[in-house]
Design an enzyme around this catalytic site. Structure first.
Site, PDB file in Angstrom:
ATOM      1  N   ASP A 106      -6.479  -2.816  -7.579  1.00 38.76           N
ATOM      2  CA  ASP A 106      -7.209  -3.410  -6.462  1.00 38.76           C
ATOM      3  C   ASP A 106      -7.480  -4.864  -6.799  1.00 38.76           C
ATOM      4  OD1 ASP A 106      -8.893  -2.424  -3.861  1.00 38.76           O
ATOM      5  OD2 ASP A 106      -9.887  -4.106  -4.850  1.00 38.76           O
ATOM      6  N   ARG A 138      -6.423  11.738  -6.240  1.00 35.11           N
ATOM      7  CA  ARG A 138      -7.568  10.845  -6.196  1.00 35.11           C
ATOM      8  C   ARG A 138      -8.863  11.559  -5.812  1.00 35.11           C
ATOM      9  NH1 ARG A 138      -8.329   5.934  -4.303  1.00 35.11           N
ATOM     10  NH2 ARG A 138     -10.476   6.566  -4.698  1.00 35.11           N
ATOM     11  N   TYR A 161     -14.880 -12.379  -0.475  1.00 36.06           N
ATOM     12  CA  TYR A 161     -15.610 -11.151  -0.790  1.00 36.06           C
ATOM     13  C   TYR A 161     -16.899 -11.459  -1.558  1.00 36.06           C
ATOM     14  CZ  TYR A 161     -11.949  -7.874   0.660  1.00 36.06           C
ATOM     15  OH  TYR A 161     -11.062  -7.123   1.389  1.00 36.06           O
ATOM     16  N   ARG A 187       0.824  -1.209   0.000  1.00 35.04           N
ATOM     17  CA  ARG A 187       0.000   0.000   0.000  1.00 35.04           C
ATOM     18  C   ARG A 187       0.862   1.265   0.000  1.00 35.04           C
ATOM     19  NH1 ARG A 187      -4.208  -1.908   4.625  1.00 35.04           N
ATOM     20  NH2 ARG A 187      -5.284  -3.525   3.452  1.00 35.04           N
ATOM     21  N   ARG A 232      -2.507   6.148   0.138  1.00 33.86           N
ATOM     22  CA  ARG A 232      -2.839   6.045   1.549  1.00 33.86           C
ATOM     23  C   ARG A 232      -2.253   7.190   2.373  1.00 33.86           C
ATOM     24  NH1 ARG A 232      -5.993   1.668   3.302  1.00 33.86           N
ATOM     25  NH2 ARG A 232      -4.744   1.505   5.186  1.00 33.86           N
TER      26      ARG A 232
END
Length: 365
Positions: free
Chosen positions: A92, A56, A167, A43, A47
């Site tokens: 992702d 973003r 998920y 990451r 972040r």
């Protein structure tokens, strides 16, 4: 997108003759000696970086992953700022399943949310195979980055079948994975059909990245630590093996990482990988004994340590470097992803410290 040459040449003062394949990162993955212990952060592309939050702003996560120029810029940001030894593609783990026809969104503060969770064989059948054209934006982003990064290697990645299946079955993130386990135990044939389909999608996604020029790949099995070793071997290992074995001829190192996997490290190494990622719970020398001497290790500073005073950070970095010497190859990393509240300057200092300490040891033999 601005050109930056903060690759190996900029750090070492002279160009690396072999390019990314001869970089400290790839050499460590292959258990070969290098000038210093390489370091990158999970990451790291975003972040904690203000420049990431700015670029973003008002762009959703999935949309960000589908804009090659934006992907390239975000991927380059931590390389410019921290001088890490490898970039990792900004993407992702649910990007390929979205491309495969699954209706989902990445909700801020929550994570991936699936509109219609997988419950039946018909649901599995709706997950279609993917090819390069389905994720052409990833292909384009990787090619942009390879040209931009020069000697600095680019890591491609994907989610492992178990984590993706969790998920899809849960409909989103879960702490207990109760629905996932219920399907796994109660309908094993359906479970294996789902994971086999996801393994095909994952392998195709990684193949696109390899063909476009990444220098290594990482398979994230973030939730595998929710399982016992016996269940992992029965329900998960065959499908992760299918993904990693499908890349055996790709000519790039393969990294396998999960969280809370202290009891699974040996099995994860068996899946077919050159490097096993270790979270912060297991000392690297202990992990090496479990994994075996034929694998490099990656890790494993607790991300929360970066919030402590520098004296604490330095002590922990030095400890991990010392324990990593037990392995035939060591890539310094965190034990999980960078926390959003991390001071970017601390990450930069960690990279410099890792390089300084490990280069001195390399010179001393």
């Amino acid at each position: 997108m601005s050109t930056d040459t903060a690759g190996t040449a900029a750090r070492d003062g002279e160009p690396r003759r072999g390019g990314p394949a001869d970089s400290p990162f790839v050499r460590a993955c292959r258990r070969e000696p290098g000038p210093h212990t390489p370091v990158w952060f999970m990451r790291q592309a975003g972040r904690s970086l203000p420049e990431y939050r700015e670029i973003r702003a008002n762009v959703g996560m999935l949309e960000s992953c589908r804009r090659p120029e934006l992907v390239a810029e975000i991927t380059l940001q931590p390389v410019r700022r921290h001088r890490v030894d490898a970039a990792i593609l900004f993407s992702d783990i649910v990007v390929p399943v979205a491309a495969a026809g699954v209706d989902l969104d990445i909700v801020p503060g929550t994570g991936p949310v699936v509109a219609e969770p997988v419950r039946t064989a018909e649901d599995v059948e709706r997950i279609r195979p993917i090819g390069r054209d389905d994720v052409s934006y990833v292909d384009e982003a990787v090619r942009l980055l390879v040209a931009e990064l020069g000697d600095t290697p680019l890591i491609g990645f994907a989610g492992a079948p178990f984590t993706l299946a969790s998920y899809l079955v849960e409909g989103g993130p879960s702490r207990t994975h109760a629905k996932t386990k219920a399907l796994m135990y109660g309908q094993p044939e359906l479970w294996h059909a789902l994971c086999a389909r996801l393994a095909e999608v994952t392998l195709a996604f990684l193949r696109v990245q390899v063909d476009a020029g990444v220098s290594a790949v990482q398979l994230f099995d973030s939730w595998a630590g929710a399982l016992s070793e016996a269940d992992y071997r029965r329900y998960v290992l065959p499908h992760s093996t299918a993904v990693l074995a499908g890349l055996a001829d790709a000519g790039v190192p393969r990294i396998h990482f999960g969280v809370g996997t202290v009891e699974l490290l040996g099995a994860m190494g068996e899946a077919g990988t050159e490097v096993v990622g270790v979270d912060w719970r297991t000392p690297l020398d202990v992990a090496t004994r479990r994994i075996g001497a034929d694998k490099a290790v990656q890790g494993n500073l607790d991300p929360a340590v970066l919030l402590a005073p520098w004296s604490v950070v330095e002590t922990e970095v030095r400890r991990i470097l010392e324990q990593g010497r037990a392995a035939p190859g060591h890539v310094f990393n965190l034990g999980h992803g960078v926390l959003p509240e991390t001071d970017p300057d601390v990450l930069t200092r960690v990279v410099a410290l890792v390089h300084e300490v490990s280069a001195r040891r390399a010179e001393q033999g």
